[in-house]
Design a protein around this motif. Sequence first.
Motif, short mmCIF file in Angstrom:
data_model
loop_
_atom_site.label_atom_id
_atom_site.label_comp_id
_atom_site.label_asym_id
_atom_site.label_seq_id
_atom_site.Cartn_x
_atom_site.Cartn_y
_atom_site.Cartn_z
N ASN A 176 0.91 -1.28 -0.08
CA ASN A 176 0.05 0.02 -0.13
C ASN A 176 0.90 1.13 0.00
OD1 ASN A 176 -1.50 2.28 0.81
ND2 ASN A 176 -3.06 0.82 1.74
N ASP B 9 0.17 4.24 -0.37
CA ASP B 9 -0.28 5.49 0.68
C ASP B 9 0.30 5.22 2.08
OD1 ASP B 9 -1.87 6.48 -1.37
OD2 ASP B 9 -3.64 5.29 -0.65
N TYR C 37 -0.58 -0.63 -4.43
CA TYR C 37 -2.03 -0.13 -4.15
C TYR C 37 -2.23 1.22 -3.61
CZ TYR C 37 -6.64 0.50 -2.35
OH TYR C 37 -7.96 1.30 -2.39
N SER C 38 -2.92 2.14 -4.14
CA SER C 38 -3.34 3.43 -3.73
C SER C 38 -4.58 3.70 -4.06
CB SER C 38 -2.35 4.48 -4.07
OG SER C 38 -2.35 4.76 -5.29
N LYS C 39 -5.07 4.61 -3.07
CA LYS C 39 -6.54 5.15 -3.80
C LYS C 39 -6.77 6.01 -4.69
CE LYS C 39 -8.66 5.12 1.17
NZ LYS C 39 -9.21 5.83 2.19
N ALA C 40 -5.61 6.63 -5.00
CA ALA C 40 -5.33 7.66 -6.29
C ALA C 40 -5.02 6.87 -7.48
CB ALA C 40 -4.25 8.56 -5.88
N PRO D 193 -5.71 2.88 -8.13
CA PRO D 193 -5.97 1.48 -7.56
C PRO D 193 -5.69 0.27 -8.62
CG PRO D 193 -7.78 2.51 -8.08
CD PRO D 193 -6.84 3.70 -8.32
#
Length: 203
Positions: free
Chosen positions: A56, A58, A170-173, A175
């Motif tokens: 992740n 983030d 993985y990142s929210k910005a 994905p």
Amino acid sequence: MLKFVKNMKKVLAILTKITASLLLAAVVISCNKEQPKVASTSTPADKKSELIVFVNSDSLLNNYEYFKTIKDKFQTKSKKAQGDLTSKGTAFQREVASYQQNAANLSAEQRATTEERLARKQQELQTFNQNAGNALATEEAAENEKLYNKVSDFLKTHAKNKGYKMVLTYSKANPTVLFADESLDVTKEVVTGLNSEYKKENK
């Protein structure tokens, strides 16, 4: 002369964007570079997804001490640059305002001389603004490369030691991993390893 004020605001906005972009760009790029998208991973726990894991980014950014250090350093430099630009711009605006108030009392020659001087000063300030933005952009690129190399080099060694065949991100910005079992998340161990290396480098 008001054109300078608009230009200065644009440069300040660029500096802010540069600072913000540093927060996410480097690690996301480093982890996502040329990786296939994965919709799901569902293999027996003892095989740990055939040795495919994810990080992740983030959480990595929020907990990697090296990144925190360069972020703080860059924000300090950016803040100083913004302060310098604001100070110089305010002083120039005062000169312009003073000239406008007294122009009627000046001779044609004096007005021409003053306007020429102010025009030169405006150009100098615009050049200063551009150079400041370019310097920060260059430093951002250098810091991104350092961050990329640190994370990439560590992951190559760490993956080999652990037997991982692929490390996704993985990142929210951004994905790229739409779903993955939490057992495949190796973020904590990667952060621990990175921070351990960083601590050794700074003893």
